[in-house]
Write an enzyme that holds these catalytic residues in place. Structure first.
Site, PDB file in Angstrom:
ATOM      1  N   LYS A  78      -2.579  -9.306 -11.636  1.00 34.02           N
ATOM      2  CA  LYS A  78      -1.311  -8.675 -11.675  1.00 34.02           C
ATOM      3  C   LYS A  78      -0.109  -9.777 -11.896  1.00 34.02           C
ATOM      4  CE  LYS A  78       1.298  -5.362  -8.850  1.00 34.02           C
ATOM      5  NZ  LYS A  78       1.360  -4.548  -7.683  1.00 34.02           N
ATOM      6  N   SER A 153       2.307   0.342  -8.066  1.00 41.61           N
ATOM      7  CA  SER A 153       2.793  -0.467  -8.965  1.00 41.61           C
ATOM      8  C   SER A 153       1.784  -1.580 -10.031  1.00 41.61           C
ATOM      9  CB  SER A 153       3.803  -1.469  -8.284  1.00 41.61           C
ATOM     10  OG  SER A 153       3.083  -2.264  -7.497  1.00 41.61           O
ATOM     11  N   SER A 177      -0.012   0.630  -3.979  1.00 44.78           N
ATOM     12  CA  SER A 177       0.021  -0.054  -5.092  1.00 44.78           C
ATOM     13  C   SER A 177      -1.154  -0.432  -6.007  1.00 44.78           C
ATOM     14  CB  SER A 177       1.166  -1.264  -5.375  1.00 44.78           C
ATOM     15  OG  SER A 177       2.237  -0.966  -5.702  1.00 44.78           O
TER      16      SER A 177
HETATM   17  N1  GLN Z   1       5.319   3.022  -4.295  1.00 47.34           N
HETATM   18  C1  GLN Z   1       5.711   1.949  -3.055  1.00 47.34           C
HETATM   19  C2  GLN Z   1       7.164   1.336  -3.310  1.00 47.34           C
HETATM   20  O1  GLN Z   1       7.493   1.471  -4.216  1.00 47.34           O
HETATM   21  C3  GLN Z   1       4.504   1.012  -3.014  1.00 47.34           C
HETATM   22  C4  GLN Z   1       4.707  -0.418  -4.045  1.00 47.34           C
HETATM   23  C5  GLN Z   1       3.560  -1.333  -3.705  1.00 47.34           C
HETATM   24  O2  GLN Z   1       2.470  -1.111  -2.921  1.00 47.34           O
HETATM   25  N2  GLN Z   1       3.946  -2.489  -4.104  1.00 47.34           N
HETATM   26  O3  GLN Z   1       7.438   0.571  -2.464  1.00 47.34           O
END
Ligand code: GLN
Length: 497
Positions: A78, A153, A177
């Protein structure tokens, strides 16, 4: 043979027997990327040259009889995890030209294990989002349906694995994410216990919640990746000094007597009935293999989303203050330092990141701190205690990963709260620092559904076992024949050639 559909374990075996070379395998993956990534857009950067060099090195070592856990296996990372030989953009204009001076600890561990890093995958800017649409470089698409999101994400990492553009990948999980994209893209994803894997070199979003973890096509692949990346790191003060197991070697299909709790609160309003029925039938399958299924209650779940969306932005607002146009990253001019700050941050950050900075700054400001941040921290404690109580009765919890299957691109972009609601079953886990595994468990509306298994701190082995058992039980299930578009397409082409 379609090399891109090999599991990590199969690839290792074939490489070890010298039936295929790492260069062949890496070339096949790079070709797949070339064929499909214009449509999927899983990658921000493909590191073709360094990947082929690593593959050649792996072949040399293999021919000398050297063994290493991921020797010659193509893996994606990532793009919020630092790599010294490739840009690390966090999908932000702020870091478009940023090249870290060092490797993240996990990247160093991948390299030491012989992995071939094929590229850096797309994400929501700074990992803030649930769909990978908030990337400064454009969205990633779901390999099962290009009109749908891959989840976020870490959408790029999940999509890459689903489409055969890597055999495994690393992601990060702050509120879901890793798990959400794994569920939406039909791959396996693991969010380890907080502290299990070093965060050194992970660009910080919300430091008390962030954790790096693996994606793979199957549970065993995730187990192999976890054994490589887990472990204590003096460079991360929050990293746990716990022994690392050989998770893959200790996998067993035995779930007899395993007590599985089913939280009432994870099956309430908002859960798509089609998703619910797939998840419930997965739990029944584990039950018929000998697990004991019990209802449990996590009564403070209702506060989790609100608490998370105060704590995460609060930490983010502090973490992101480092992007000032002075130290590194984008740097815009201004008449004085304040104007330069404003110009840099105004141009460098996208809309969702700005929203988080504003929410977080507000929640932390004098006069509001007690009402928001402190209250959220209290809710966090209650959520953690719910889990502690549940784990006195059961070994692990099972439920859905998300209320729906992958939604359409654009569907939730205008309504941030509807996007945040996607995270309702995942944020609780980060709030309590627990590990959780997502395994594909069927289809709803012709899209993948992931079963989420949550365990107490340090129970990665137990989770992987349960996931593996489920995978074996359903190895012949009809839904497993449903493949992502590109994989099917390309497997046919590969066969014809
Ligand atoms: N969707 C969650 C957020 O926007 C989790 C994102 C993540 O785990 N990096 O904070």
């Amino acid at each position: 043979m379609d090399l891109c559909s090999l599991s990590i374990t199969e690839a290792r075996q074939r490489l070890g027997r010298r039936e295929i070379s790492s260069v062949e395998l890496t070339q096949a993956v790079l070709r797949r990327i070339q064929d499909v990534d214009e449509r999927v857009h899983a990658y921000i950067t493909v590191t073709e040259e360094t990947a082929l060099a690593a593959a050649e090195r792996a072949d040399r070592l293999l021919s000398e009889g050297v063994d290493a856990p991921l020797l010659g296996v193509p893996i994606a990372v990532k793009d919020n995890i630092c790599t010294r030989d490739a840009p690390t953009t966090c999908a932000s204009r702020m870091l478009t030209d940023f090249r870290p001076a060092y490797d993240a600890t996990v990247v160093g561990k991948l390299r030491d294990a012989g992995a071939v890093i094929v590229g850096k995958t797309n994400l929501d800017e700074f990992a803030m989002g649930s769909s990978t649409e908030f990337s400064a470089f454009g969205p990633t698409r779901n390999p099962y349906d290009l009109d749908r999101v891959p989840g976020g994400s870490s959408g790029g990492s999940a999509a890459a694995v689903a489409a055969g553009e890597a055999l495994g990948a690393l992601g990060s999980d702050t509120g879901g994410s890793i798990r959400l994209p794994a569920s939406f893209c039909g791959v396996v994803g693991l969010k380890p216990t907080y502290g299990r894997v070093s965060r050194y070199g992970l660009v910080a979003y919300a430091s008390s919640l962030d954790q790096i973890g693996p994606f793979a096509g199957d549970v065993q692949g995730c187990a192999e990746l976890l054994s490589v990346i887990a472990g204590h790191d003096p460079m991360d003060a929050t990293s746990l000094d716990w022994p690392v197991g050989d998770y893959a070697a200790s996998l067993s299909t035995d779930v007899k007597g395993l007590r599985i709790g089913v939280p009432d609160e994870y099956f309430g309003a908002g859960l798509d009935p089609a998703v619910e029925s797939v998840v419930r039938s997965a739990i029944r399958q584990l039950e018929s293999a000998g697990a004991e299924v019990l209802p449990v209650s996590l009564p403070h779940t209702k506060y989790a989303l609100a608490a998370y969306y105060v704590i995460a932005p609060a930490e983010a607002s502090a973490n992101l203050s480092r992007y000032d146009g002075v130290k590194y990253g984008l740097s815009e001019d201004g008449a004085d330092i304040w104007e330069a700050f404003a110009a840099t941050r105004g141009k460098g950050f996208g809309i969702e990141v700005k929203r988080r900075i504003m929410i977080g700054t507000y929640a932390l400001s004098a006069g509001y701190y007690d009402a928001y941040y402190l209250k959220a921290q209290r809710a966090r404690t209650l959520i953690k205690q719910d889990f502690d109580r549940a784990f006195e009765k059961v070994d692990l919890l099972a439920g859905p990963t998300a209320p729906t299957v992958a939604f359409k691109i654009g569907e939730k972009m205008a309504d941030p709260v509807s996007m945040y609601l996607t995270d309702i079953f995942t944020v609780t886990v980060n709030t309590a620092g627990l590990p959780a595994l997502v395994v594909p468990c069927g289809l709803a509306h012709a899209m993948p559904v992931g079963l989420q298994l949550i365990g107490p701190a340090g129970s990665e082995g137990r989770l992987l076992n349960a996931g593996y058992a489920y995978e074996q039980l359903t190895a012949q299930a009809e839904w497993r024949a449903c493949r992502p578009l590109m994989t099917a397409e390309n497997a046919e082409i590969a066969e014809e050639n």
